[in-house]
Structures are given as structure tokens and as C-alpha cells.
Design an enzyme around this catalytic site. Sequence first.
Site, mmCIF file in Angstrom:
data_model
loop_
_atom_site.group_PDB
_atom_site.id
_atom_site.type_symbol
_atom_site.label_atom_id
_atom_site.label_comp_id
_atom_site.label_asym_id
_atom_site.label_seq_id
_atom_site.Cartn_x
_atom_site.Cartn_y
_atom_site.Cartn_z
ATOM 1 N N HIS A 1 -29.631 -56.649 63.985
ATOM 2 C CA HIS A 1 -29.525 -55.840 65.208
ATOM 3 C C HIS A 1 -28.740 -56.630 66.243
ATOM 4 O O HIS A 1 -28.920 -57.832 66.401
ATOM 5 C CB HIS A 1 -30.932 -55.538 65.728
ATOM 6 C CG HIS A 1 -30.982 -54.476 66.785
ATOM 7 N ND1 HIS A 1 -30.539 -54.676 68.074
ATOM 8 C CD2 HIS A 1 -31.429 -53.198 66.731
ATOM 9 C CE1 HIS A 1 -30.709 -53.557 68.765
ATOM 10 N NE2 HIS A 1 -31.244 -52.645 67.983
ATOM 11 N N LYS B 1 -32.917 -58.515 61.920
ATOM 12 C CA LYS B 1 -32.018 -59.674 62.001
ATOM 13 C C LYS B 1 -30.551 -59.275 62.084
ATOM 14 O O LYS B 1 -29.715 -60.094 62.462
ATOM 15 C CB LYS B 1 -32.270 -60.655 60.851
ATOM 16 C CG LYS B 1 -32.085 -60.127 59.448
ATOM 17 C CD LYS B 1 -32.340 -61.258 58.454
ATOM 18 C CE LYS B 1 -32.440 -60.786 57.011
ATOM 19 N NZ LYS B 1 -33.578 -59.876 56.760
ATOM 20 N N GLU C 1 -33.928 -50.908 77.400
ATOM 21 C CA GLU C 1 -33.283 -51.416 76.191
ATOM 22 C C GLU C 1 -32.083 -50.555 75.837
ATOM 23 O O GLU C 1 -32.088 -49.345 76.034
ATOM 24 C CB GLU C 1 -34.229 -51.346 74.980
ATOM 25 C CG GLU C 1 -35.397 -52.268 74.981
ATOM 26 C CD GLU C 1 -36.227 -52.113 73.694
ATOM 27 O OE1 GLU C 1 -35.676 -51.707 72.654
ATOM 28 O OE2 GLU C 1 -37.430 -52.381 73.748
ATOM 29 N N CYS D 1 -52.879 -41.077 65.333
ATOM 30 C CA CYS D 1 -53.918 -41.575 64.438
ATOM 31 C C CYS D 1 -54.858 -40.429 64.089
ATOM 32 O O CYS D 1 -55.159 -39.584 64.928
ATOM 33 C CB CYS D 1 -54.683 -42.717 65.092
ATOM 34 S SG CYS D 1 -55.891 -43.454 63.964
ATOM 35 N N CYS E 1 -57.838 -41.145 62.185
ATOM 36 C CA CYS E 1 -58.996 -41.808 61.574
ATOM 37 C C CYS E 1 -60.281 -41.089 61.981
ATOM 38 O O CYS E 1 -60.283 -40.228 62.854
ATOM 39 C CB CYS E 1 -59.031 -43.272 61.979
ATOM 40 S SG CYS E 1 -59.558 -43.534 63.676
ATOM 41 N N ASN F 1 -45.432 -51.785 73.874
ATOM 42 C CA ASN F 1 -44.024 -51.512 73.599
ATOM 43 C C ASN F 1 -43.885 -50.159 72.915
ATOM 44 O O ASN F 1 -44.597 -49.892 71.938
ATOM 45 C CB ASN F 1 -43.439 -52.590 72.680
ATOM 46 C CG ASN F 1 -41.941 -52.442 72.525
ATOM 47 O OD1 ASN F 1 -41.192 -52.625 73.484
ATOM 48 N ND2 ASN F 1 -41.487 -52.079 71.337
ATOM 49 N N GLU F 2 -43.018 -49.335 73.441
ATOM 50 C CA GLU F 2 -42.762 -48.025 72.826
ATOM 51 C C GLU F 2 -44.024 -47.394 72.240
ATOM 52 O O GLU F 2 -44.096 -47.125 71.035
ATOM 53 C CB GLU F 2 -41.652 -48.131 71.777
ATOM 54 C CG GLU F 2 -40.304 -48.434 72.398
ATOM 55 C CD GLU F 2 -39.135 -48.249 71.437
ATOM 56 O OE1 GLU F 2 -39.339 -48.301 70.216
ATOM 57 O OE2 GLU F 2 -38.012 -48.049 71.927
ATOM 58 N N CYS G 1 -61.055 -41.336 65.658
ATOM 59 C CA CYS G 1 -60.262 -40.410 66.480
ATOM 60 C C CYS G 1 -60.815 -38.990 66.346
ATOM 61 O O CYS G 1 -60.894 -38.244 67.321
ATOM 62 C CB CYS G 1 -58.794 -40.457 66.071
ATOM 63 S SG CYS G 1 -57.943 -41.929 66.701
HETATM 64 C C1 GLA Z 1 -37.007 -50.448 70.003
HETATM 65 C C2 GLA Z 1 -38.014 -51.555 70.240
HETATM 66 C C3 GLA Z 1 -37.440 -52.916 70.090
HETATM 67 C C4 GLA Z 1 -36.484 -52.983 68.918
HETATM 68 C C5 GLA Z 1 -35.400 -51.949 69.106
HETATM 69 C C6 GLA Z 1 -34.355 -52.004 68.021
HETATM 70 O O1 GLA Z 1 -36.466 -49.951 71.127
HETATM 71 O O2 GLA Z 1 -38.673 -51.448 71.475
HETATM 72 O O3 GLA Z 1 -38.511 -53.810 69.892
HETATM 73 O O4 GLA Z 1 -37.173 -52.732 67.741
HETATM 74 O O5 GLA Z 1 -35.995 -50.691 69.086
HETATM 75 O O6 GLA Z 1 -33.392 -51.011 68.187
HETATM 76 ZN ZN ZN Z 2 -57.791 -43.575 65.108
#
Ligand code: GLA
Ligand code: ZN
Length: 671
Positions: A359, A357, A308, A156, A158, A150-151, A161
Site C-alpha cells: 500500500h 505492505k 486517510e 455481529c 452472536c 478505526n473504521e 448480540c
Molecule cells: C483503511 C484503514 C487503514 C488501512 C487503509 C488501507 O482506511 O483505516 O488502516 O487499512 O484502509 O487502504
Molecule cells: Zn456479538
Amino acid sequence: MIENSRVQKILYGGDYNPEQWPEETWAEDMRLLKLAHIDVVTLNVFSWASLQSDDDVYHFEKLDKIMNMVRDNGMKVCLATATGAHPAWMARKYPDILRTEFNGMKRKFGSRHNSCPNSPTYFKFAKALATKLAERYKDYDNIVAWHISNEFGGECYCENCEKKFREWLKAKYKTIDAVNQAWDTAFWGHTFYDFDDIVAPNMLSEHFEYNRTTFQGISLDYKRFNSESILNCFRLEYDVIHEITPEIPITTNLMGTYQPLDYQMWAKYMDFISWDNYPSNDAPLEDIALRHDLMRGLKQGKPFALMEQTPSVTNWLPYNALKRPGVMRLWSYQAVAHGADTVMFFQMKRSIGACEKYHGAVIDHAGHENTRVFREITALGAELDKIGSLTLGARTESKAAIVFDWDNWWATDFSAGPSVNLHYCDEIFNYYKVFNNLNIPVDFISVEDDLSKYDLVVAPVLYMVKPGYDEKIRTFVKEGGRFVTTFFSGYVDDHDLVTIGGYPGKLRDILGIWVEEEDALPEDAANSFTYDGTNYPATLICDLLHTEGAEALCSYEKDFYAGMPVLTRNHFGKGEAYYVATRSNAEFYRTFIGEICKEAGIKPIINTPDCIEVTKRANANGTFLFFLNHADESQNITLNCDGVDILSGTTYKTGDILLLAAKDVVILQVK
Ligand code: GLA
Ligand code: ZN
């Protein structure tokens, strides 16, 4: 998810996390989501901890139930691989998975998107999990896409790296002498005698701020290395999943103008682009449009997924204003107008705990359908059902392009001088806005993309000219193209080493000028120039340049360089190359670029006030014009073509008035 036989309409849905809720609540969720015309849910985004409790101990029972419930309810799934946040036990047992921050701070377990991209532990477990998920769910014919992690993002620093960085450098440069040359380490006595002398560039070494470094060469290479390291994490999962389910497209959700990752390189390894659109409350419409077009450009115009957006409100801005009535619908169609084939939200249901919560969600804390937001979502869902497959796969045809390059962005950000107010994306925006306001389709292209299909190419602040790119531009202009570039262009090669002999380096002959000095003006200072009878400000940077073949179109009016050219045009081969030596205002850009478009025969789709966006997409079903009224008042547009409103069925003829209510959208199928 897009251009996929399992998809027959603009998918509508988004992130759904039933594992955060008691099972007995799921049936009601299903009822509500179906009521809202939701037809796809993104599952399993942050479930690694619930799927795996130890090295070889996996629990898929809950996910099985969720997968079955969603399938039984007729919904599609965008299946995430859950590697966006590693489990606590993994961090305790294998601390190499934890990141070290830019300031040198080694992190403990916490937050998300938190795994070191070069951690052997992460590789091992991410690959194993992706494999298990693909094997387990491969026969679910409602999976429309894989959503890896995700996103992806961040950095990093460390020790692992750092070690990998040295290996990466060895592979790239072969010898330490070549590294020294590329980074010009003779400066400040930085000569390296061994690859082991090299340390990661951060606050413990070369940096004194995130974007301020004493050695651009090493910092630039670390950006590339970090972006590739994280890309390797994506590819690791991609490869195993693709092997098991070759027919299901794979993506990860990008973030628009996200500086740390070179999305143009990433796009080569993604089956389709998806991205998360979270504009601030006061984002100009052109700013949102720019990001959509940038994302569309990553795969040479292929439709993308809006993965999203919030249905109503975010929770992480300083002031989390509600999307006003109609804005969610407007911004959803804006995405579609610019090339999206999905409309998706974060999230389906508001959690009761932790930092999101408050959002926005389809199912609010109230828990029922009697809310403004739910009603708006349902209404849009019904419209998308009606549109069906009509617009799917439709492409945008552009004759103009803007060059966007991540390496160039990094190098510009790292540049010590000429001005702290010089920001690559701001200059890109100044030019993009013209095309958007004039309703002229424009593509964002990388320096690898073909130029021959365009009549006009604009490359604002092309500071870094990579090997061979000057030749590409030279050929384009020689063959009749129009090319526009600006101050702070042509300075350096791909190592950020200056091309000597006068700026703009390798672009000199194309532009027919040479720049001797550049004057960075303080924030409130301005020079001026007169173009086409109108006086315009010259701000930020004023190049002091000499023509060597080009004609001066206008000159500075003040200071010791009054009379020197500020805007030039060079006839080169069959084409023309323009140089804009300063930053001016929106009126100037509009006049100047508008005239070049006219000369090049690049026409607006239709003329409208700036608050109305009009875009065009075409597929085998026809040509679609999207009219988006961003204003708070209704607007009248005199149409220049015949068409049918695909939502209301109203027929229009050329010369008819299209009445667009405040925040309204009309999609015309053109005859
Ligand atoms: C991102 C994330 C989601 C959520 C939204 C909230 O886009 O991918 O998991 O956290 O932001 O805006
Ligand atoms: Zn690293």
C-alpha cells in the site's frame, strides 16, 4: 483537529506506526516526514496488543517514547485509542469478544475490526484502555484530536448480540404485540408470542442473501440495533476521554457511503467528522465529490477532516493502478474544496509484512526521499504551509439540498421488488451530478435537518417517509420551496409498512398525483418521453400515475401506458412539487434540475466544462473559489469575478482567462 486552538493550518500527515519498526529507524523517519512538510501523525491505531499483555498488565514505555519523539520534532498528534483490533490473548481468554458473522460462522482470533459490539469483555477493556491513554497523555499539548478505534463497521450475530437485540426491541416496542404489528408477522405465520422467540435475522433465519430478507421489519430493526451497538462502543470511549480531556476534540474515521452504519446518527456524538477517501481508479469526479459533501452534511456543514487517502496506490483493489502525477494533489484539494480542513494519508511508512505492505506511503520501501511520490507529497506540503490558516473553518453556503437517509437506504436495499437494479445511492448520484457539473453548491441533509434555509430540496427515492416528514415537506413547499422527488417514494412508514390509499402515500397531496402501478423494465428496455423538445429514455421503473391537481409536463410515448404522465408539477401553497416517475439519463437531469434552479434563482458559481469543478468556501478571511481541473488537458476559464490566486499571488479581473493545466488546481481569494 479542526476548529481547535492548537491548529493553525491545514494539517498534513497521517497514520504512522513506528511500533512496527526497530527504534533505531525512527530518527530517519522524523527527518523524512519533516522534509515532506508533514505536521501531524496519527499514532497508536493498532497497538492494543503491544499496550496490554494481560488483564491488568499494561506497557506504555514504547508509546511514551514515540509520543515524546513526535513532540520533540514539532509535530502534532492525532492519538488513536488502539481498539480497532483486540489482542490474541484476550480472544483466547474471553471468546465472547469474537464476532459471529452474517452466515452464522463464529470467528476465531484474526484480522481486525473484529470485536463483538456487545461483548462485556470489549466494554471493560476498551474503556480501561481509553481511560489510561487519556490520563497518561492528557498534558501533551500537541494532541489535536482523539481517534477512537478505526473504521468502525461490520455486524455481529452472536448469541449475546441476539439477547441484546431482544432487550433493544423490548425498550422500543414495550409489548410483543407491538412488535408483531410493526413487522406484520401475520404474514407467513410468524407471530411471536414471546420476545425470546425472536432470533437475529441472518443466513440462519430470515435472509437468503445479505440484502435479501423475507421480513424487512426485523432486518431493518437489526440494522438500527447493530449501528447503535457499534455507536455505543464509540460513545463508551468518548465519554471517558471527554471527561479527562474536555478540550481535545474526538472523532473516528468514517467511510463515506458506508451502508451498515447510520452516520447521521453517529455524527451527533462526534466532535467533528473525519473520513477515509479511497476511490477506485476510475471513480467519476462527481462520485468522490458526493462523498465529501455527504460527510460535510453530517454536521450541518461544519468542516471535516480528510483522515486517510493513499498518496499513490492501494493494495486491495483487483488492479491497483498508481495515482497519476498530479492526482494526489488534485484529490487532496478536492477534499478541501468540499469542506476538509486536513489532508491526511494512510500511511507514513510502508510496512514490510502482512496485507498492506504494497500500500502506498510517504516513505516507501526504498526508504529515501528520491521518489516521485515523495516529491509530490513534499510539493503539496509546501503549498499547504503557504496557505496557512487562510481557509480554515470556511463554510459552503448552499441554497439547494439533497435528502439522504440511512433508514431509507436500508429499506430500499431490503425491498423485495420492484427491481434488483434499483440502488438508492445510484439515484442520489444521478441528481447530485447535476449540481456538481453546474457548479451549484448543494448540501446533503438528513430528514431531521431544517429545510427553511433552502430554495430547492431534492429527495430521490424517498421510499420511507418517517412520521412527520411529510408535514415538514408540506410546510416547506407551502412557504415557497421547490421540492423534487421520484418514483418509489412515499411507499412506507418507518417500519417498512405500506401507507395504503395509493402511492406516494403521505406525499400525495403535496405532489398532486397518485401512482397506481409501477413497471420495472429489464436492463436493456426503455420507454421514452419528450421534454422541452428533446427525447429522453425512461428506464428502470416507470410509474403509471394519475394527476389529481398536478399538471403533466410530459408523458410516456410507448407501451400500453403511452400518454400517461411521466413528469408532473404541482403548485402547492407558494411553492412547487415535482414528481419524476422514471429514471432518465444525465442530459435529462441536467436540463430539468438546471431549469428548476434557474426558476428558483439558484445560480452556478461560474459556468465551466464538466471536467472542471468549482466550489466556494467562505470564512472571516474572505471567500475562496476552488478551481479543479480533472481533465488530462489544460482548460481556459473566463472569470466572472476579481480575485487573487492564493498560491501564486497572480491577480485576476473579471473577464480574464484563467488557464488551468491538466490536473491543476487554483484557489482564488475573491475580492
Ligand atoms: C483503511 C484503514 C487503514 C488501512 C487503509 C488501507 O482506511 O483505516 O488502516 O487499512 O484502509 O487502504
Ligand atoms: Zn456479538
